[in-house]
Scaffold this active site. Structure first.
Site, mmCIF file in Angstrom:
data_model
loop_
_atom_site.group_PDB
_atom_site.id
_atom_site.type_symbol
_atom_site.label_atom_id
_atom_site.label_comp_id
_atom_site.label_asym_id
_atom_site.label_seq_id
_atom_site.Cartn_x
_atom_site.Cartn_y
_atom_site.Cartn_z
ATOM 1 N N SER A 56 0.828 -1.209 0.000
ATOM 2 C CA SER A 56 0.000 0.000 0.000
ATOM 3 C C SER A 56 0.863 1.261 0.000
ATOM 4 O O SER A 56 2.001 1.260 0.481
ATOM 5 C CB SER A 56 -0.913 0.024 1.228
ATOM 6 O OG SER A 56 -1.751 -1.103 1.229
HETATM 7 N N1 SAM Z 1 -1.092 -3.616 3.769
HETATM 8 C C1 SAM Z 1 -0.585 -4.485 2.762
HETATM 9 C C2 SAM Z 1 0.795 -4.007 2.339
HETATM 10 O O1 SAM Z 1 1.085 -2.813 2.499
HETATM 11 O O2 SAM Z 1 1.581 -4.801 1.827
HETATM 12 C C3 SAM Z 1 -1.579 -4.406 1.624
HETATM 13 C C4 SAM Z 1 -1.540 -5.486 0.684
HETATM 14 S S1 SAM Z 1 -2.628 -5.491 -0.692
HETATM 15 C C5 SAM Z 1 -3.174 -3.875 -0.980
HETATM 16 C C6 SAM Z 1 -4.070 -6.337 -0.068
HETATM 17 C C7 SAM Z 1 -3.837 -7.770 0.332
HETATM 18 O O3 SAM Z 1 -5.100 -8.335 0.703
HETATM 19 C C8 SAM Z 1 -3.292 -8.663 -0.784
HETATM 20 O O4 SAM Z 1 -2.112 -9.281 -0.355
HETATM 21 C C9 SAM Z 1 -4.412 -9.683 -1.024
HETATM 22 O O5 SAM Z 1 -3.947 -10.956 -1.392
HETATM 23 C C10 SAM Z 1 -5.100 -9.699 0.330
HETATM 24 N N2 SAM Z 1 -6.467 -10.207 0.320
HETATM 25 C C11 SAM Z 1 -7.443 -10.015 -0.610
HETATM 26 N N3 SAM Z 1 -8.570 -10.649 -0.244
HETATM 27 C C12 SAM Z 1 -8.308 -11.261 0.947
HETATM 28 C C13 SAM Z 1 -9.068 -12.080 1.836
HETATM 29 N N4 SAM Z 1 -10.353 -12.410 1.599
HETATM 30 N N5 SAM Z 1 -8.476 -12.516 2.967
HETATM 31 C C14 SAM Z 1 -7.190 -12.195 3.250
HETATM 32 N N6 SAM Z 1 -6.415 -11.442 2.449
HETATM 33 C C15 SAM Z 1 -6.968 -10.969 1.313
#
Ligand code: SAM
EC number: 2.1.1.77
Length: 222
Positions: free
Chosen positions: A70
């Site tokens: 992010s």
């Molecule tokens: N805060 C993290 C970072 O800065 O690295 C954000 C990562 S990204 C914007 C969002 C993450 O949510 C991804 O790694 C994605 O795989 C995960 N994600 C999406 N749907 C999900 C779910 N149902 N349960 C858990 N993780 C999920």
């Protein structure tokens, strides 16, 4: 606040991080604890070495598997929304991703519970955080829509991917007095950043700024 052991984190990255923090302040981040944590937390170790020179730009960057780390502004913004005068014992994070937000949370809360649906991403994140000798995080490879019922209730819940509506199971797992910050909206349009506060059994909802997150998806990837 738990302090990080930052041996081996160079002066160059400290200076570029400080510049990033100045930009975050200009953009309106005002919580001193969050700013101080952002100033000392290495972001460059959470991205591929090939793009690590861009780690202190205020932008989201790719982390593989179609996901992103992010934008620092949004990490700081969501973190300050979770800051509260009440207990900050435990936090549930949905979407470990790179682990950068997880590491910020580990310095704000006594215990972090972090769920990620993409197994390989979570393994890498876990290793990076352990290498920094940060041990107050528990990880679960699973579907964040369901939360982590056996560890509930949580003083705070942060969701870092966007569902189309607030998952009821997460609301149920929020403690009395607790706060949840979550982007809500469709996959292709803008989403609303929403702050939920459970007070006297009631849920207060505030729609904040427009944001753009990857979608919260069901199921898991090994
Ligand atoms: N805060 C993290 C970072 O800065 O690295 C954000 C990562 S990204 C914007 C969002 C993450 O949510 C991804 O790694 C994605 O795989 C995960 N994600 C999406 N749907 C999900 C779910 N149902 N349960 C858990 N993780 C999920």
């Amino acid at each position: 606040m738990n302090s990080l052991q930052l041996s081996g984190i160079g002066m160059t990255s400290q200076r570029t991080r400080q510049r990033l923090v100045e930009r975050l302040k200009e953009k309106g981040i005002s919580n001193d604890s969050v700013l101080s944590i952002m100033a000392s937390t290495p972001r460059h170790i959470f991205v591929d070495e090939a793009i690590s020179h861009r780690a202190y730009e205020d932008t989201a960057l790719p982390i593989g598997m179609g996901q992103t780390i992010s934008q620092p502004f949004i990490v700081a913004r969501m973190s300050e929304l979770l800051y509260q005068t009440g207990p900050m014992d435990n936090v549930l994070e949905i979407g470990t991703g790179s682990g950068y937000q997880t590491l910020i949370l580990a310095q704000m809360f006594k215990q972090v519970f972090s769920i990620e649906r993409v197994g390989p991403l979570q393994k890498v994140a876990q290793k990076r955080i352990r290498n920094l000798k940060v041990f107050n995080v528990q990880y679960r490879h699973g579907d964040g829509f369901k939360g982590w019922p056996d560890k509930a209730p949580f003083d705070a819940i942060i969701v870092t991917a966007a569902p189309e509506s607030v998952p009821e199971q997460l609301v149920e797992q929020l403690a009395e007095g607790g706060r949840m910050v979550i982007p809500v909206g469709t996959q292709h349009g803008e989403q609303d950043l929403i702050l939920l506060h459970k007070e006297d059994g009631e849920l207060k909802k505030m729609n904040l700024e427009k944001v753009k997150f990857v979608p919260l998806l069901g199921g898991t990837i090994d």
